[in-house]
Design a protein around this motif. Structure first.
Motif, PDB file in Angstrom:
ATOM      1  N   GLU A  77       0.629  -1.154   0.106  1.00 28.88           N
ATOM      2  CA  GLU A  77       0.075  -0.216   0.063  1.00 28.88           C
ATOM      3  C   GLU A  77       0.583   1.304   0.038  1.00 28.88           C
ATOM      4  N   ASN A  78       2.071   1.184   0.584  1.00 31.97           N
ATOM      5  CA  ASN A  78       2.809   2.335   0.544  1.00 31.97           C
ATOM      6  C   ASN A  78       3.401   2.880  -0.867  1.00 31.97           C
ATOM      7  N   VAL A  79       2.505   3.549  -1.552  1.00 33.00           N
ATOM      8  CA  VAL A  79       2.881   3.925  -2.921  1.00 33.00           C
ATOM      9  C   VAL A  79       2.544   5.309  -3.167  1.00 33.00           C
ATOM     10  N   ASN A  80       2.892   5.903  -4.225  1.00 37.78           N
ATOM     11  CA  ASN A  80       2.396   7.325  -4.551  1.00 37.78           C
ATOM     12  C   ASN A  80       1.341   7.345  -5.181  1.00 37.78           C
ATOM     13  N   LYS A 102      -5.338   5.510  -1.086  1.00 38.42           N
ATOM     14  CA  LYS A 102      -5.088   6.555  -0.291  1.00 38.42           C
ATOM     15  C   LYS A 102      -5.872   6.490   1.067  1.00 38.42           C
ATOM     16  N   LEU A 103      -7.000   6.196   0.966  1.00 40.38           N
ATOM     17  CA  LEU A 103      -7.996   5.908   2.154  1.00 40.38           C
ATOM     18  C   LEU A 103      -7.490   4.891   2.975  1.00 40.38           C
ATOM     19  N   ILE A 104      -6.986   3.752   2.731  1.00 43.58           N
ATOM     20  CA  ILE A 104      -6.625   2.407   3.196  1.00 43.58           C
ATOM     21  C   ILE A 104      -5.244   2.494   3.740  1.00 43.58           C
ATOM     22  N   GLN A 105      -4.320   3.555   3.000  1.00 50.28           N
ATOM     23  CA  GLN A 105      -3.088   3.807   3.638  1.00 50.28           C
ATOM     24  C   GLN A 105      -3.041   4.741   5.042  1.00 50.28           C
TER      25      GLN A 105
END
Length: 379
Positions: A77-80, A102-105
């Motif tokens: 999940e840790n992506v731009n 983005k929400l789940i990050q």
């Protein structure tokens, strides 16, 4: 109209073991896979059609990588997400959708989403800093979670009493009521662009006592048919409310009162679905491919009860990995080894997994513990 999946290049952000197992499924369909990963020795490097070494969080790197792909997905999940949103706006297919990643990050946004959509979850309070947490003595015992960048047990701690409040994170996060649960279960659910939805039978997860990682998994979960139906309904509600395309792991608590509460979700193949390669008619990795490429979704029935054992690097060993006990393990019926291509081991690093098939669930539990003692990853 017949779709030609083979003509689409699938780009995956992340080149770890999850991407590796997706590629192993993609090979059967002649699908070209491009991988972006910061590690020059990533497990996917030698088996993908194109490997790019680079940051997953840098806008320019992710954007340039995505421009050469038709469909883009993730295995972490840790992506731009801004780069992914721009690619989607320019006509690239990005699944799961960037705004959902983005929400789940952010666990704060994730928990608020459950609350807004009527999805059962533990009571929680949003906190901005350590000072906020210190004011919540009456809410204890609770779990203090960082909003962002916590995974595999990092960024999560239990605060049981006033004396432990000093450990609180000094960053935006949340306090979640400590749940007295009987079991932790997971349901993996998939949805394609055509709107087809399918879910896997729930599995039961057993966590390592200190590393806070899944140590064992048992399928199916040992719960009543009523609880199974409730878990399935909740998992489907989550993916429908999100309107997510792809695969989604929904981790849940089962309480002594028979409540099911959503803990966290992961919008990608997940550790709680590794057993599906041998145990189900369609693996979670093939299902992920099918979902993001808008193929018909595959049957998720269990072929056989199964256990999964995570192979973690042994405590006290760091360096070039050596697998001890492999011959003894693979001489047994129904034992399937998956090593992740990681050359170096360190304590509690995920190095592989073993799936065991057996018609007797109790026998499976005994065998899983035996395998854990037989196979050791050392250096």
């Amino acid at each position: 109209m017949q779709k030609n999946y083979q003509q689409k290049t699938l780009g995956i952000l992340g080149g770890g073991q999850l991407g590796r197992m997706v590629i192993q499924s993609a090979i059967n369909y002649n699908i070209d896979i491009h991988i972006l990963d910061p590690d020059s020795n990533a497990p996917c490097r030698s088996i993908c059609q194109r490997f790019v070494q680079g940051s997953l969080t840098d806008f320019d790197t992710v954007y340039a990588f995505g421009r050469d792909c038709d469909v883009i997905t993730i295995e972490i999940e840790n992506v731009n997400t801004d780069a992914l949103a721009k690619l989607a706006k320019e006509g690239k297919e990005v699944y799961p959708q960037p705004h959902l990643i983005k929400l789940i990050q952010d666990k704060r946004l994730q928990k608020s989403f459950y609350q807004d959509k009527g999805i059962p979850t533990a009571e929680f309070i949003l906190t901005e800093n350590k000072e906020d947490v210190l004011l919540q003595e009456d809410f204890l015992p609770a779990v203090n979670k960082l909003g962002r960048e916590g995974y595999d047990g990092r960024g999560v701690q239990v605060l049981r009493n006033k004396e432990e409040l000093g450990k609180a994170f000094d960053a935006p996060g949340l306090l979640e009521k400590l749940i007295d649960f009987e079991k932790e279960i997971s349901v993996i659910v998939a949805r394609n662009k055509s709107g087809e939805i399918i879910s896997y039978p729930s599995v039961e997860c057993s966590f390592h006592p200190t590393a806070n990682l899944v140590e064992f998994l048992f399928a199916p979960a040992d719960i009543s048919s009523e609880l199974e139906q409730k878990a399935q309904e909740i998992a489907r509600k989550v993916i429908i409310e999100l309107d997510l395309i792809g695969i989604l792991a929904v981790e849940m608590f089962v309480t002594p009162e028979g409540e099911i509460l959503v803990n966290e979700i992961a919008p990608r193949p997940h550790n709680s679905g590794h057993h599906t390669i041998e145990a189900n008619f369609t693996s979670q990795f093939e299902q992920h491919l099918r979902a993001v490429l808008d193929m018909p979704l595959g049957n998720t029935d269990l072929r056989s009860p199964a256990a999964m054992v995570n192979l973690l690097g042994e405590d006290g060993y760091s360096g070039e990995a050596f697998v001890e006990g492999l011959d003894q393990a693979i001489s047994q019926k129904g034992v399937y080894i998956h090593l992740y291509g990681k050359k170096l081991t360190k304590p509690f690093r995920k190095m592989g997994h073993v799936t065991l098939l057996d018609e007797n669930l109790e026998h499976l539990k005994e065998r899983a513990k035996e395998i854990k003692e037989v196979i050791k990853i050392k250096a």
